[in-house]
Motif scaffolding. Sequence first.
Motif, PDB file in Angstrom:
ATOM      1  N   ASP A 320      41.613  42.042  41.509  1.00  0.00           N
ATOM      2  CA  ASP A 320      42.541  42.094  40.376  1.00  0.00           C
ATOM      3  C   ASP A 320      42.140  43.191  39.381  1.00  0.00           C
ATOM      4  O   ASP A 320      42.393  43.084  38.188  1.00  0.00           O
ATOM      5  CB  ASP A 320      42.509  40.717  39.695  1.00  0.00           C
ATOM      6  CG  ASP A 320      43.829  40.388  39.039  1.00  0.00           C
ATOM      7  OD1 ASP A 320      44.843  41.030  39.392  1.00  0.00           O
ATOM      8  OD2 ASP A 320      43.837  39.511  38.159  1.00  0.00           O
ATOM      9  N   PHE A 321      41.514  44.236  39.896  1.00  0.00           N
ATOM     10  CA  PHE A 321      40.923  45.236  38.986  1.00  0.00           C
ATOM     11  C   PHE A 321      41.949  45.946  38.122  1.00  0.00           C
ATOM     12  O   PHE A 321      41.623  46.465  37.074  1.00  0.00           O
ATOM     13  CB  PHE A 321      40.094  46.257  39.785  1.00  0.00           C
ATOM     14  CG  PHE A 321      40.921  47.118  40.701  1.00  0.00           C
ATOM     15  CD1 PHE A 321      41.497  48.279  40.236  1.00  0.00           C
ATOM     16  CD2 PHE A 321      41.133  46.746  42.025  1.00  0.00           C
ATOM     17  CE1 PHE A 321      42.271  49.073  41.087  1.00  0.00           C
ATOM     18  CE2 PHE A 321      41.902  47.527  42.872  1.00  0.00           C
ATOM     19  CZ  PHE A 321      42.484  48.693  42.404  1.00  0.00           C
ATOM     20  N   ARG A 322      43.235  45.936  38.537  1.00  0.00           N
ATOM     21  CA  ARG A 322      44.244  46.629  37.715  1.00  0.00           C
ATOM     22  C   ARG A 322      44.484  45.892  36.391  1.00  0.00           C
ATOM     23  O   ARG A 322      45.157  46.407  35.503  1.00  0.00           O
ATOM     24  CB  ARG A 322      45.553  46.798  38.486  1.00  0.00           C
ATOM     25  CG  ARG A 322      45.478  47.940  39.512  1.00  0.00           C
ATOM     26  CD  ARG A 322      46.766  48.131  40.273  1.00  0.00           C
ATOM     27  NE  ARG A 322      46.655  49.237  41.220  1.00  0.00           N
ATOM     28  CZ  ARG A 322      47.510  49.443  42.225  1.00  0.00           C
ATOM     29  NH1 ARG A 322      48.519  48.637  42.408  1.00  0.00           N
ATOM     30  NH2 ARG A 322      47.342  50.478  43.033  1.00  0.00           N
ATOM     31  N   GLN A 323      43.961  44.676  36.300  1.00  0.00           N
ATOM     32  CA  GLN A 323      44.044  43.925  35.029  1.00  0.00           C
ATOM     33  C   GLN A 323      42.693  43.921  34.322  1.00  0.00           C
ATOM     34  O   GLN A 323      42.518  43.207  33.345  1.00  0.00           O
ATOM     35  CB  GLN A 323      44.430  42.455  35.314  1.00  0.00           C
ATOM     36  CG  GLN A 323      45.714  42.280  36.091  1.00  0.00           C
ATOM     37  CD  GLN A 323      46.879  42.977  35.423  1.00  0.00           C
ATOM     38  OE1 GLN A 323      47.007  42.943  34.197  1.00  0.00           O
ATOM     39  NE2 GLN A 323      47.699  43.654  36.208  1.00  0.00           N
ATOM     40  N   SER A 324      41.724  44.686  34.805  1.00  0.00           N
ATOM     41  CA  SER A 324      40.348  44.502  34.335  1.00  0.00           C
ATOM     42  C   SER A 324      39.949  45.518  33.264  1.00  0.00           C
ATOM     43  O   SER A 324      40.723  46.399  32.893  1.00  0.00           O
ATOM     44  CB  SER A 324      39.384  44.627  35.522  1.00  0.00           C
ATOM     45  OG  SER A 324      39.185  45.999  35.810  1.00  0.00           O
ATOM     46  N   GLN A 325      38.713  45.393  32.832  1.00  0.00           N
ATOM     47  CA  GLN A 325      38.166  46.276  31.796  1.00  0.00           C
ATOM     48  C   GLN A 325      37.800  47.654  32.354  1.00  0.00           C
ATOM     49  O   GLN A 325      37.199  48.478  31.652  1.00  0.00           O
ATOM     50  CB  GLN A 325      36.956  45.602  31.146  1.00  0.00           C
ATOM     51  CG  GLN A 325      37.329  44.326  30.393  1.00  0.00           C
ATOM     52  CD  GLN A 325      38.199  44.592  29.169  1.00  0.00           C
ATOM     53  OE1 GLN A 325      37.716  45.147  28.189  1.00  0.00           O
ATOM     54  NE2 GLN A 325      39.469  44.240  29.216  1.00  0.00           N
ATOM     55  N   LEU A 326      38.156  47.899  33.613  1.00  0.00           N
ATOM     56  CA  LEU A 326      37.971  49.254  34.149  1.00  0.00           C
ATOM     57  C   LEU A 326      39.266  50.061  34.011  1.00  0.00           C
ATOM     58  O   LEU A 326      39.376  51.163  34.521  1.00  0.00           O
ATOM     59  CB  LEU A 326      37.506  49.190  35.603  1.00  0.00           C
ATOM     60  CG  LEU A 326      36.117  48.558  35.755  1.00  0.00           C
ATOM     61  CD1 LEU A 326      35.736  48.388  37.214  1.00  0.00           C
ATOM     62  CD2 LEU A 326      35.057  49.391  35.036  1.00  0.00           C
ATOM     63  N   MET A 327      40.238  49.455  33.320  1.00  0.00           N
ATOM     64  CA  MET A 327      41.492  50.150  32.994  1.00  0.00           C
ATOM     65  C   MET A 327      41.466  50.398  31.485  1.00  0.00           C
ATOM     66  O   MET A 327      41.357  49.440  30.702  1.00  0.00           O
ATOM     67  CB  MET A 327      42.709  49.282  33.328  1.00  0.00           C
ATOM     68  CG  MET A 327      42.719  48.694  34.724  1.00  0.00           C
ATOM     69  SD  MET A 327      42.975  49.914  36.012  1.00  0.00           S
ATOM     70  CE  MET A 327      44.717  50.273  35.843  1.00  0.00           C
TER      71      MET A 327
END
Length: 364
Positions: A320-327
């Motif tokens: 779910d990285f598109r919702q994460s703090q890497l965005m």
Amino acid sequence: MRILITGNLGYIGPILGAHLRREFPGAHLIGVDSGWFAHCLTTTGTLPELMLDEQRFGDVRALQARDFEGVDAVVQLAAVSNDPMGNRFEHVTDAINYRSAISVAELAAKAGVRNYVFASSCSVYGFSPDPRARTENDEINPLTAYARSKIATEQTLEKAALGNMVITCLRFATACGMSPRLRLDLVLNDFVAGALASREITVLSDGTPWRPLIHVKDMARAIEWAIKREAEPSGRFLKLNVGSDAWNYQVAELANAVGEAIPGTRVSINKDAPPDKRSYRVDFGLYRKLAPDHQPLETLETAIAGLRDGLKAIGFSDPDFRQSQLMRLKVLEKLLGEGALNEDLTWSRRPTAATASAGLRSAI
Ligand SMILES: NC(=O)c1ccc[n+]([C@@H]2O[C@H](COP(=O)([O-])OP(=O)(O)OC[C@H]3O[C@@H](n4cnc5c(N)ncnc54)[C@H](O)[C@@H]3O)[C@@H](O)[C@H]2O)c1
């Protein structure tokens, strides 16, 4: 030599800091950043800013003459740094990306800074139905607040009376590659993350848009060149496409390259997606001619391998990285939601629930 880098606590800044430390071992390197993403580290190593001589926390909108005393070169990275953030914070984008970039240049020129390097973007070309690669003198077509802020800065810098300061606007291709503050809102980085976390690359477009790329390490080499650039032979003001002709890729090609490098990955392309508004090929001939010793060295394979190894090293596995703090936009939204940032993206300096509970835990 004293080099001041604004916006150094982001994705490109740590790579640039390390590169300048290697190239100019005796230089005094200063970073100035508001610190929106300072906590978003993606390294198992030490704090990247230990490479620098000074780290200042501050807003480029509030810099003053004394901040530039004795400085030889300024690199302006500080910005609201992509289209989604630019759309969400349109006025702030104008204030930081455009107006502060101009006021920083004015203060720098007054203080006798020799070189000013502005991180511009190939996104100023927007959409081009013409399949010919865009040169610096071709028509631009900025489609977003972000792209408009970059072109407004270039055009104002070109006309402004800024003494003898050598000004270089580097129109970077889309960045990619591992960094101690990785962003996953960049196309290649997103594909590698998807392949690792879910064995699937989801291409949101129909895969046909052209998107020139450049590795962050090669961006640092271009900035080093611009820091050293003399007014002759190419003039006191220069706007320059930075990347390489071979890295003009179509999005589907990038997805397939990642799919091949990470076995077992399924590439799903949205064939029914409406055509992407952003698509352009870029001609990097002028950069090749002016900076033959600073041409990009990385390959698509090394970029993908670096991302894969870097993400594995930090135990990345979030589908779910598109919702994460890497965005980047997600980080700003979280900080706003917690009341840590104000709507103009200045710090509220109010203790938030997150800081209070962290304090409590350490007291226990
Ligand atoms: N990443 C890319 O693909 C790309 C491509 C072309 C150009 N650029 C440009 O390069 C620069 C750096 O990009 P990045 O990918 O490292 O972005 P990033 O978002 O990771 O970093 C930007 C940094 O600027 C800082 N900043 C923002 N506003 C500030 C302010 N008012 N005062 C002080 N600091 C402030 C942020 O805290 C952050 O650390 C930007 O100007 C961006 O537009 C990036």
